[in-house]
Motif scaffolding. Structure first.
Motif, PDB file in Angstrom:
ATOM      1  N   UNK A  36       0.799  -1.216   0.000  1.00 16.10           N
ATOM      2  CA  UNK A  36       0.000   0.000   0.000  1.00 16.10           C
ATOM      3  C   UNK A  36       0.835   1.270   0.000  1.00 16.10           C
ATOM      4  N   UNK A  37       1.969   1.226   0.674  1.00 18.22           N
ATOM      5  CA  UNK A  37       2.718   2.469   0.843  1.00 18.22           C
ATOM      6  C   UNK A  37       3.909   2.585  -0.089  1.00 18.22           C
ATOM      7  N   UNK A  38       4.273   1.490  -0.716  1.00 20.44           N
ATOM      8  CA  UNK A  38       5.460   1.439  -1.579  1.00 20.44           C
ATOM      9  C   UNK A  38       6.758   1.701  -0.851  1.00 20.44           C
ATOM     10  N   UNK A  39       6.698   1.844   0.484  1.00 19.79           N
ATOM     11  CA  UNK A  39       7.935   2.005   1.243  1.00 19.79           C
ATOM     12  C   UNK A  39       8.430   0.610   1.638  1.00 19.79           C
ATOM     13  N   UNK A  40       9.030  -0.063   0.636  1.00 17.12           N
ATOM     14  CA  UNK A  40       9.405  -1.472   0.781  1.00 17.12           C
ATOM     15  C   UNK A  40      10.330  -1.705   1.965  1.00 17.12           C
ATOM     16  N   UNK A  41      11.438  -0.959   1.996  1.00 16.39           N
ATOM     17  CA  UNK A  41      12.489  -1.293   2.960  1.00 16.39           C
ATOM     18  C   UNK A  41      12.119  -0.893   4.376  1.00 16.39           C
TER      19      UNK A  41
END
Lengths: 249, 230, 242
Positions: A201-206
């Motif tokens: 959902x946020x694309x903040x993978x790491x």
């Protein structure tokens, strides 16, 4: 690097608007621990029982125990989960199958039973090894003083066997916590699943996976410390560090 | 209960299951084992080296990996490897790595942490006298390691290494979470396409069971033979 | 009190006991000796049913060991056994080692069991070690506790399987002293041992075994004076040297 770091993402609301991302991870952690602890209870009870079976004088009981262990050890955990979740409802009588399929939290119950039985086979191995590492004289001494075989197991063999296998047993407990992540494939929103959905959902993978990683590390440290405390508390005075007199036969 | 079973679906999909699915599984297992043992042995040597920086680094890596579920590690590397590729080759954007390479890196580096602990136990089980004898003959550390210690450690640990390989073989099924087609993935695809979950998953379970059982029996017999020789 | 009649036992194809017969009366102290592998440990373990046997009969106080209807736990509660490696229960304190079977098998209440245990610890000279754990005691002390543990069940007979063989030399005497006192109190004892000094002091009879058979069964004086068989003579000459 073309990746945009945003550590503040944890405090943002997830798309459904009710919880922040770190709260989602927290709920995931809760499901992970609930699954692990419930499954561990099953694993300890069944595993001890099967482990004891494999050390009894009866060849049939030993074979039964061995077959149980071989069954759960040679099929990958993921495949076992699919069997419980997808196949079981189809092969039982229709009424039971329908009830299973509409059970709320079905993925939790399936995960707990599957994980519990899978780990019980490994616990059985440890328990068997622990009992067999005791000198044969211990069993004889228990019998010689008039205890029945079950009493001998209960008062003489198992108390020492469990102390001996505390280290590998705590490894198994850590394994069960890690293996609970496999249940994400059947829809359990445990910690790894929560991190995955945060990533989607946020694309903040790491950030998402780092959060999950840190939580797993913390759980690890807590469990390892807890186990060391337990080992110290149940240690038999004079036994650890000093081997019992003379090798046995 | 079994009235609606269609066993034929298994027969029809055998070529796909084995030539696509099982081939992927086996190749991944073998390559990850080989790479994992090599890197694992290196990590073990680092941990035993007596050089604090190396020991700390290797120890931190092993402990980190061993505290994470494999599923999480698979996700990590799935997203991380393209960025590593970008950094390594100096490209402008993350490199599109194929599923196979991503998964190969994942399993090799994951298993390396476990093989490290196995090799470390193996090296430590070689009596100190062996190292001293090698030193007394004037051998340097690399020579002593390469010709005396490691060969013995390796031989001692063969059963444990093989058992870990069997575990790895079963663990490869987890590539399912990133939709990679290994043996289980292939069975799953057929199951969903034809609506034949029961048949395909039961078949997959039986195949994994047969292979793992045969392999672990082989390892047990090997253990008996080694024990007798020593 | 203990009658063995033509007892034979096989491990697979090997015959480890061959037609062993002996009678031990109440209050008798019998020493069983012989080279390793002669079957003496196996024979003594048949008496309380720890080892099954294939042929023959063993009757203890009127009860047949080989009879499937016999309750072995009940019988074992009446026969005390002392092992070569002591086999104290390491996770239990000394006093608990003594009281466990009294409570669980004889049904005594805890207070009575502990009192009895303390009395016996006194008798073997280890009164102040009651709360210690086996791992904290020396070998000689552990073996004396083991004797007390067996005595706590008020046995009609005591079996000793090489009780001093695993002890360091300086601790052998303290254990033998306890056994001598026991013999003088009139306990029926079968002792497998190499300690011939003990045999000469308190044994009524000596049984010599070799390769699974009872080769000689004679009163102590006769056995040491003029053993009839060559094998016994050879054995005696070897062990009486040091």
């Amino acid at each position: 690097m073309s990746y945009n770091w945003n550590w503040g993402i944890f405090f943002q609301l997830s798309p459904d608007g009710t919880y922040t991302y770190w709260q989602l991870l927290l709920f995931g952690t809760g499901w992970t621990l609930a699954t692990a602890l419930s499954a561990w209870t099953i694993a300890l009870i069944m595993g001890s029982f099967i482990g004891v079976l494999r050390t009894t004088p009866s060849p049939w009981l030993v074979r039964l125990g061995n077959a149980y262990v071989e069954l759960f050890r040679n099929i990958p955990l993921l495949v076992q989960m699919f069997l419980w979740y997808f196949v079981l409802p189809e092969v039982v009588p229709a009424a039971i199958g329908d009830w299973l399929k509409q059970l709320s939290n079905a993925s939790f119950y399936n995960a707990v039973i599957c994980l519990g039985l899978y780990t019980s086979a490994r616990v059985a191995e440890q328990v068997k090894a622990g009992i067999l590492s005791l000198r044969s004289g211990q069993r004889m001494a228990g019998l010689a003083v008039g205890l029945t075989l079950p009493q001998t197991y209960r008062f003489v063999l198992l108390p020492m066997a469990f102390r001996i296998i505390l280290p590998p047993l705590s490894s198994e407990f850590l394994n069960i916590i890690k293996n609970s992540s496999v249940a994400l494939t059947i829809g359990l929103i445990e910690l790894t699943a929560a991190a995955r959905s945060m990533q989607e959902f946020s694309f903040q993978v790491f950030e998402a996976f780092t959060g999950a990683t840190i939580i797993y590390i913390v759980i690890n440290v807590v469990v390892v410390s807890g186990m060391q405390l337990l080992e110290r508390r149940v240690a038999v005075p004079g036994f650890i560090g000093r081997s019992p007199p003379a090798a046995g036969h | 209960m079994f009235s609606n079973i269609d066993w034929d679906v298994i027969v029809r999909s055998l070529p796909y299951l084995f030539f696509d699915g099982m081939r992927f599984t086996v190749i991944l297992t073998l390559l990850a084992t080989a790479g994992g043992i090599v890197i694992g042995t290196l990590l073990a040597l680092m941990r035993l080296s007596g050089i604090p920086a190396l020991a700390l680094l290797a120890g931190a890596y092993v402990n980190l990996i061993r505290s994470m579920p494999l599923v999480l590690v698979i996700f990590w590397f799935y997203f991380l490897v393209p960025y590593i590729g970008q950094w390594a080759t100096g490209a402008e954007r993350p490199i599109q790595v194929g599923a196979f390479w991503s998964v190969l890196v994942t399993f090799t580096l994951f298993e390396a942490a476990y093989f490290c602990e196995i090799m470390r136990a193996g090296i430590q089980s070689i009596s100190h006298g062996q190292a001293q004898a090698a030193q007394a003959l004037g051998m340097t550390y690399p020579t002593a390691m390469g010709y005396i210690i490691l060969p013995q450690a390796f031989r001692n640990m063969v059963p444990v290494l093989l058992t870990q390989t069997i575990i790895l073989f079963q663990d490869t099924s987890l590539v399912y979470v990133i939709s990679v087609t290994d043996f289980l993935g292939a069975a799953s695809k057929i199951a969903q396409r034809d609506g034949r979950l029961v048949e395909m998953y039961l078949f997959a379970a039986i195949v994994y069971f047969a292979i793992s059982l045969a392999a672990s029996h082989f390892v047990r017999r090997l253990q008996h033979r080694i024990a007798i020789i020593r | 009190m203990i009658t063995m009649n033509k007892v034979s036992k096989w491990y697979g194809k090997a015959q480890v006991l061959k037609n062993c017969s002996a009678e031990i009366a109440k209050g008798e102290v019998v020493v069983v000796c012989g080279p390793s592998g002669s079957g003496k440990s196996t024979l003594i373990k048949c008496v309380n049913g720890l080892e099954p046997f294939n042929e023959g009969t063993i009757i203890v106080d009127g009860i047949s060991i080989g009879d499937p209807k016999t309750s072995l736990p009940k019988l074992r509660a009446r026969i005390g056994m002392v092992f070569q490696h002591f086999e104290l229960f390491p996770h239990l304190s000394v006093i608990r080692n003594l009281s466990l079977a009294q409570i669980k098998v004889l049904g005594r209440d805890e207070k009575a069991a502990i009192e009895n245990g303390m009395r016996l610890l006194d008798r073997v000279g280890l009164h102040e070690h009651a709360e210690k754990f086996p791992g904290q005691l020396s070998g000689g002390q552990q073996q004396r506790v083991a004797i007390a543990r067996a005595l706590a069940m008020d046995p009609i007979a005591m079996l000793f399987d090489e009780p001093t063989s695993a002890l360091d030399p300086e601790m052998i005497q303290e254990v033998l002293d306890v056994m001598v006192a026991l013999a003088k109190d009139g306990m029926t004892m079968i002792v497998v041992t190499h300690e011939m000094g003990f045999a000469r002091k308190v044994a009524n009879r000596v049984i010599f075994m070799d390769k699974g058979e009872i080769v000689e069964d004679a009163p102590t004086a006769d056995f040491f004076g003029k053993p009839r068989s060559e094998r016994a003579q050879l054995f005696l000459s070897k062990i009486l040297q040091h």
